[in-house]
Design a protein around this motif. Structure first.
Motif, mmCIF file in Angstrom:
data_model
loop_
_atom_site.group_PDB
_atom_site.id
_atom_site.type_symbol
_atom_site.label_atom_id
_atom_site.label_comp_id
_atom_site.label_asym_id
_atom_site.label_seq_id
_atom_site.Cartn_x
_atom_site.Cartn_y
_atom_site.Cartn_z
ATOM 1 N N LYS A 546 -33.909 -16.332 -11.951
ATOM 2 C CA LYS A 546 -33.914 -17.789 -11.866
ATOM 3 C C LYS A 546 -35.316 -18.292 -11.549
ATOM 4 C CE LYS A 546 -29.136 -18.895 -10.691
ATOM 5 N NZ LYS A 546 -28.206 -19.435 -9.666
ATOM 6 N N PRO A 547 -35.660 -19.495 -12.003
ATOM 7 C CA PRO A 547 -36.984 -20.059 -11.715
ATOM 8 C C PRO A 547 -37.272 -20.033 -10.213
ATOM 9 C CG PRO A 547 -35.821 -21.428 -13.296
ATOM 10 C CD PRO A 547 -34.838 -20.398 -12.828
ATOM 11 N N GLY A 548 -38.488 -19.647 -9.887
ATOM 12 C CA GLY A 548 -38.906 -19.581 -8.497
ATOM 13 C C GLY A 548 -38.783 -18.203 -7.870
ATOM 14 N N LEU A 549 -38.087 -17.281 -8.559
ATOM 15 C CA LEU A 549 -37.960 -15.922 -8.039
ATOM 16 C C LEU A 549 -38.952 -15.010 -8.751
ATOM 17 C CD1 LEU A 549 -34.060 -15.518 -7.841
ATOM 18 C CD2 LEU A 549 -35.644 -16.050 -5.980
ATOM 19 N N ALA A 550 -39.781 -14.333 -7.987
ATOM 20 C CA ALA A 550 -40.768 -13.433 -8.593
ATOM 21 C C ALA A 550 -40.109 -12.181 -9.152
ATOM 22 C CB ALA A 550 -41.819 -13.042 -7.563
ATOM 23 N N SER A 551 -39.037 -11.726 -8.509
ATOM 24 C CA SER A 551 -38.282 -10.579 -8.989
ATOM 25 C C SER A 551 -36.924 -10.581 -8.314
ATOM 26 C CB SER A 551 -39.016 -9.270 -8.699
ATOM 27 O OG SER A 551 -39.103 -9.035 -7.301
ATOM 28 N N VAL A 552 -35.991 -9.812 -8.849
ATOM 29 C CA VAL A 552 -34.648 -9.736 -8.267
ATOM 30 C C VAL A 552 -34.266 -8.263 -8.129
ATOM 31 C CG1 VAL A 552 -33.943 -11.956 -9.210
ATOM 32 C CG2 VAL A 552 -33.480 -9.871 -10.509
ATOM 33 N N PRO A 553 -33.478 -7.910 -7.110
ATOM 34 C CA PRO A 553 -33.057 -6.515 -6.950
ATOM 35 C C PRO A 553 -32.029 -6.114 -7.996
ATOM 36 C CG PRO A 553 -32.070 -7.905 -5.247
ATOM 37 C CD PRO A 553 -33.037 -8.780 -5.996
ATOM 38 N N VAL A 554 -32.037 -4.825 -8.303
ATOM 39 C CA VAL A 554 -31.118 -4.235 -9.285
ATOM 40 C C VAL A 554 -30.268 -3.206 -8.548
ATOM 41 C CG1 VAL A 554 -30.957 -2.907 -11.432
ATOM 42 C CG2 VAL A 554 -32.799 -4.568 -11.120
ATOM 43 N N TYR A 555 -28.969 -3.173 -8.857
ATOM 44 C CA TYR A 555 -28.042 -2.310 -8.131
ATOM 45 C C TYR A 555 -27.324 -1.354 -9.089
ATOM 46 C CZ TYR A 555 -28.715 -5.863 -4.511
ATOM 47 O OH TYR A 555 -29.270 -6.728 -3.607
ATOM 48 N N THR A 580 -38.101 -2.690 -10.621
ATOM 49 C CA THR A 580 -38.511 -4.090 -10.531
ATOM 50 C C THR A 580 -38.011 -4.861 -11.742
ATOM 51 O OG1 THR A 580 -40.516 -3.500 -9.318
ATOM 52 C CG2 THR A 580 -40.473 -5.664 -10.375
ATOM 53 N N PHE A 581 -37.265 -5.917 -11.483
ATOM 54 C CA PHE A 581 -36.841 -6.850 -12.527
ATOM 55 C C PHE A 581 -37.589 -8.140 -12.232
ATOM 56 C CE2 PHE A 581 -32.807 -8.993 -14.500
ATOM 57 C CZ PHE A 581 -33.603 -9.659 -15.408
ATOM 58 N N ALA A 582 -38.716 -8.301 -12.904
ATOM 59 C CA ALA A 582 -39.638 -9.390 -12.564
ATOM 60 C C ALA A 582 -39.391 -10.624 -13.422
ATOM 61 C CB ALA A 582 -41.078 -8.907 -12.739
ATOM 62 N N ALA A 583 -39.900 -11.743 -12.937
ATOM 63 C CA ALA A 583 -39.854 -12.990 -13.699
ATOM 64 C C ALA A 583 -40.503 -12.778 -15.058
ATOM 65 C CB ALA A 583 -40.571 -14.092 -12.925
ATOM 66 N N GLY A 584 -39.912 -13.395 -16.079
ATOM 67 C CA GLY A 584 -40.431 -13.258 -17.435
ATOM 68 C C GLY A 584 -39.787 -12.147 -18.231
ATOM 69 N N GLN A 585 -39.122 -11.220 -17.552
ATOM 70 C CA GLN A 585 -38.416 -10.148 -18.255
ATOM 71 C C GLN A 585 -36.979 -10.585 -18.552
ATOM 72 O OE1 GLN A 585 -38.675 -6.580 -15.919
ATOM 73 N NE2 GLN A 585 -40.912 -6.634 -15.800
ATOM 74 N N ARG A 586 -36.426 -10.026 -19.617
ATOM 75 C CA ARG A 586 -35.042 -10.341 -19.980
ATOM 76 C C ARG A 586 -34.305 -9.063 -20.381
ATOM 77 N NH1 ARG A 586 -34.273 -15.188 -24.096
ATOM 78 N NH2 ARG A 586 -35.870 -14.106 -25.308
ATOM 79 N N TYR A 587 -33.029 -9.011 -20.021
ATOM 80 C CA TYR A 587 -32.202 -7.856 -20.328
ATOM 81 C C TYR A 587 -30.856 -8.310 -20.883
ATOM 82 C CZ TYR A 587 -35.707 -5.269 -17.771
ATOM 83 O OH TYR A 587 -36.911 -4.735 -17.368
ATOM 84 N N SER A 588 -30.293 -7.491 -21.758
ATOM 85 C CA SER A 588 -29.014 -7.813 -22.376
ATOM 86 C C SER A 588 -27.887 -7.769 -21.349
ATOM 87 C CB SER A 588 -28.727 -6.817 -23.502
ATOM 88 O OG SER A 588 -27.432 -7.005 -24.029
ATOM 89 N N SER A 589 -26.997 -8.735 -21.426
ATOM 90 C CA SER A 589 -25.875 -8.820 -20.490
ATOM 91 C C SER A 589 -24.656 -8.098 -21.053
ATOM 92 C CB SER A 589 -25.517 -10.289 -20.226
ATOM 93 O OG SER A 589 -24.257 -10.389 -19.572
ATOM 94 N N GLY A 590 -23.976 -7.369 -20.158
ATOM 95 C CA GLY A 590 -22.694 -6.762 -20.499
ATOM 96 C C GLY A 590 -21.527 -7.526 -19.907
ATOM 97 N N GLY A 591 -21.790 -8.734 -19.372
ATOM 98 C CA GLY A 591 -20.729 -9.562 -18.834
ATOM 99 C C GLY A 591 -20.825 -9.757 -17.333
ATOM 100 N N VAL A 592 -20.150 -10.790 -16.849
ATOM 101 C CA VAL A 592 -20.106 -11.105 -15.417
ATOM 102 C C VAL A 592 -18.889 -10.420 -14.804
ATOM 103 C CG1 VAL A 592 -19.956 -12.967 -13.714
ATOM 104 C CG2 VAL A 592 -21.234 -13.318 -15.843
#
Length: 640
Positions: A546-555, A580-592
């Motif tokens: 999301k905007p404003g987050l430099a990176s998000v944790p991956v589990y 590291t899942f950093a801002a600007g990167q995108r990954y394919s979703s397998g669903g919520v």
């Protein structure tokens, strides 16, 4: 592009044959060099008096007419006719005994490491290659490596089986008993299922180009009614008790895994549950056994061992069910995935020079298709996954996760048989792509199949290797979980740190000429994609911070927040993976998905608890393995 269309056409024909029995094919024509295999089948059929359609049909269900360059199948079979040579193929052990992976993968239960059995020899049985050698006066080594000799050997065996039945004539329908015996099955159900598949193929017809470039055609024979009564004359054992959770038109026996208490207060080898009432089944995990049928089934019946739901035999596609789908088996090394999946083992080896038979692919596709429909599991590579796609639970467990069924499992053909082809359906230029190389011609130079550092035999693969720059000589990517010392990944067949698999979807990060880069484990991974021959445009959903987050944790698991646990269940830690899942990167979703934890640490199912939290996660294709990010941390958007 033309070769790709050819491959797709052949695949479509094969899938239609399996699912509807309505496909047709053009009759065989003599001549060019790429029809030498066709002429070899015709010559052998004529020499031994076997109807050509019968010889072609049996070979198709064994090998799809491929030579496999003289390497053995997972049932110790060689060549287009799958002549078995148990002496040459060697032994194996269960893959659950390799490395330090805890098959249960549950921190609350503590590590589970079953005692490894001794390496198992190939199962006792008929050496069909010896019989073929005696009938054709050709040595076993030639029968293993020379396709023409192999086809003659198979034809000689079929002719002998027919003579022993006392049946004469060239009507293909009268060869049902000989075909059933050729399967090698010891029971009537498996022999019947094999012979029925062969005669369905003969009736419908099919055609394809083999792994060594040979075009083979099997002309359709409509209205064929095989003499199924011959099955009763073969002296096979009566059918074992049928498994209750199998589709029609497969041979499926019940071989239960024991659920019982063990000395010292433990229990094995699975957990009683009430799925899908208490937890949704949303994944099916494909494994290989790394051992032969007889020894693997003994392990499945050991109360002190681990468990899985089904095993499929290579030679004839016989299925054994061990654990009811409602219960949780200990198979994938990740408790969250175990609790929400069905595990299907396939007799075979991920790298040991072996290939998977068409009989097994077809039986597996029927089983997995049935399970997917019953439990509403999407037929895509985000939900029909290999054990090699299951994530580690914490940074410490990543390096020990297993990598079966390996890079030689043909995902494209498998999904054709499932009736869900992996062809890209996105618009040209879509930033989302589906990995889909041509299996036969895609031959990465892996090492380690028969010993550390030794080159693997050149053969078709579903895997595409990634480089750190758009160059074949550039280093491979780094995987901080597999290689915590910071070294690059390797070409070892077990090292999945820098490779993608057929059917997986990724977001394009950059293109340069014939090279495409995708986002992968927080890096750009480059592969050659000339004219879209390795990855096809797709559509779906992509995830970015999301905007404003430099990176998000991956589990590696989608566990609830601590406040969701009742006082009787200790909260499970939310431990991020070392990526590291950093801002600007995108990954394919397998669903919520929602957050869940299945607490099952005692023998009494009444004390088992499903904990659900408010947290929601998004499954993503982060590397070779799937992963999870918190839905509150990311933005999910459609990609066209």
């Amino acid at each position: 592009m033309q070769s790709r269309l050819s491959r797709r056409t052949a695949a479509a024909i094969a899938a239609t044959t399996l699912l509807t029995g309505l496909a047709t094919a053009a009759p065989a024509h003599a001549a060019p060099a790429d029809q030498q295999r066709q002429r070899e089948f015709a010559a052998a059929a004529s020499e031994f008096g076997v109807p050509l359609g019968v010889l072609l049909g049996v070979s198709y269900l064994e090998s799809r007419w491929d030579s496999h360059h003289g390497t053995p199948s997972t049932a110790a079979g060689y060549g287009p006719m799958h002549l078995t040579d148990l002496r040459a193929a060697g032994g194996g052990r269960s893959h659950h005994d390799e490395g330090a992976e805890d098959p249960r993968g549950d921190d609350a239960r503590g590590p589970l490491h079953p005692n490894p059995p001794a390496p198992a020899a190939p199962p006792p049985g008929v050496q069909t290659i010896d019989d073929a050698a005696a009938l054709t006066h050709v040595d076993a080594a030639t029968l293993r490596t020379d396709p023409a000799a192999n086809i003659r050997g198979g034809a000689a065996l079929l002719a002998r089986y027919q003579r022993e039945l006392g049946v004469r004539g060239g009507n293909p329908a009268d060869w049902y008993g000989a075909v059933a015996r050729y399967s090698g099955a010891d029971g009537t159900a498996a022999a019947r299922a094999f012979a029925d598949e062969v005669f369905d193929t003969i009736t419908a017809g099919t055609s394809r180009t083999t792994d060594d470039g040979q075009r083979v055609d099997l002309a359709a024979t409509p209205g064929l009614t095989p003499a199924r009564a011959q099955l009763g004359t073969l002296g096979l054992r009566a059918d074992a008790p049928p498994a209750p959770e199998c589709p029609k038109r497969v041979a499926c026996e019940s071989v239960p895994a024991p659920y019982q208490e063990l000395p010292g207060g433990g229990y094995g080898n699975h957990d009683v549950a009430d799925r899908p009432n208490d937890q949704k089944i949303d994944h099916i995990v494909i494994h290989d056994t790394e051992g032969y049928w007889d020894s693997v089934l003994k392990l499945a019946q050991d109360p002190a061992y681990v468990s899985w739901h089904y095993t499929i035999r290579s030679a004839d596609g016989l299925i054994a069910q061990h654990v009811p789908a409602k219960d949780v088996a200990w198979h994938a090394g990740n408790w969250y995935l175990n609790a929400k999946s069905v595990g299907v083992e396939h007799e075979g080896f991920a790298a040991k020079g072996a290939w998977y038979t068409e009989a097994m692919y077809r039986a597996s596709a029927k089983l997995v298709g049935y399970l997917a429909r019953k439990y509403d599991v999407p037929l895509d590579r985000a939900h029909i996954i290999g054990h090699d796609n299951v994530p580690g639970t914490t940074p410490a467990t990543i390096k020990d996760m297993h990598w079966d069924p390996g890079p030689y499992w043909d995902w494209s053909h498998y999904f054709d048989l499932l009736g869900a082809p992996l062809d890209g359906v996105g618009r040209p230029g879509s930033p989302l792509v589906t990995i889909n190389p041509d299996f036969a011609t895609n031959q990465p130079a892996f090492t380690g199949c028969e010993g550390a550092g030794k080159p693997c035999p050149a053969r078709g693969s579903e895997a595409v290797v990634l480089h750190s720059e758009p160059s074949d000589t550039a280093p491979l990517l780094r995987d901080a979980g597999l290689h915590p010392d910071g070294s690059p990944s390797t070409m070892d067949v077990a090292d999945v740190g820098s490779r993608v698999a057929t059917g997986q979807r990724y977001v394009v990060a950059e293109t340069r000429g014939d090279w495409t880069a995708i986002w992968y484990l927080g890096q750009k991974g480059w592969f050659r994609n000339r004219h879209g021959d390795t990855a096809e445009p797709a559509f779906g959903f992509a995830v970015t911070p999301k905007p404003g987050l430099a990176s998000v944790p991956v589990y590696g698991r989608a566990y609830p927040e601590a406040s969701a646990y009742p006082s009787t269940v200790p909260p499970q830690d939310l431990v991020p993976l070392p990526y590291t899942f950093a801002a600007g990167q995108r990954y394919s979703s397998g669903g919520v998905v929602g957050s869940e934890y299945f607490s099952a640490t005692t023998f009494d199912p009444a004390q088992h608890v499903v904990v659900r939290g408010e947290l929601r996660y998004v499954q993503i294709q982060f590397g070779h393995r799937i992963a999870y990010v918190k839905a509150d941390d990311v933005r999910l958007s459609p990609v066209w």
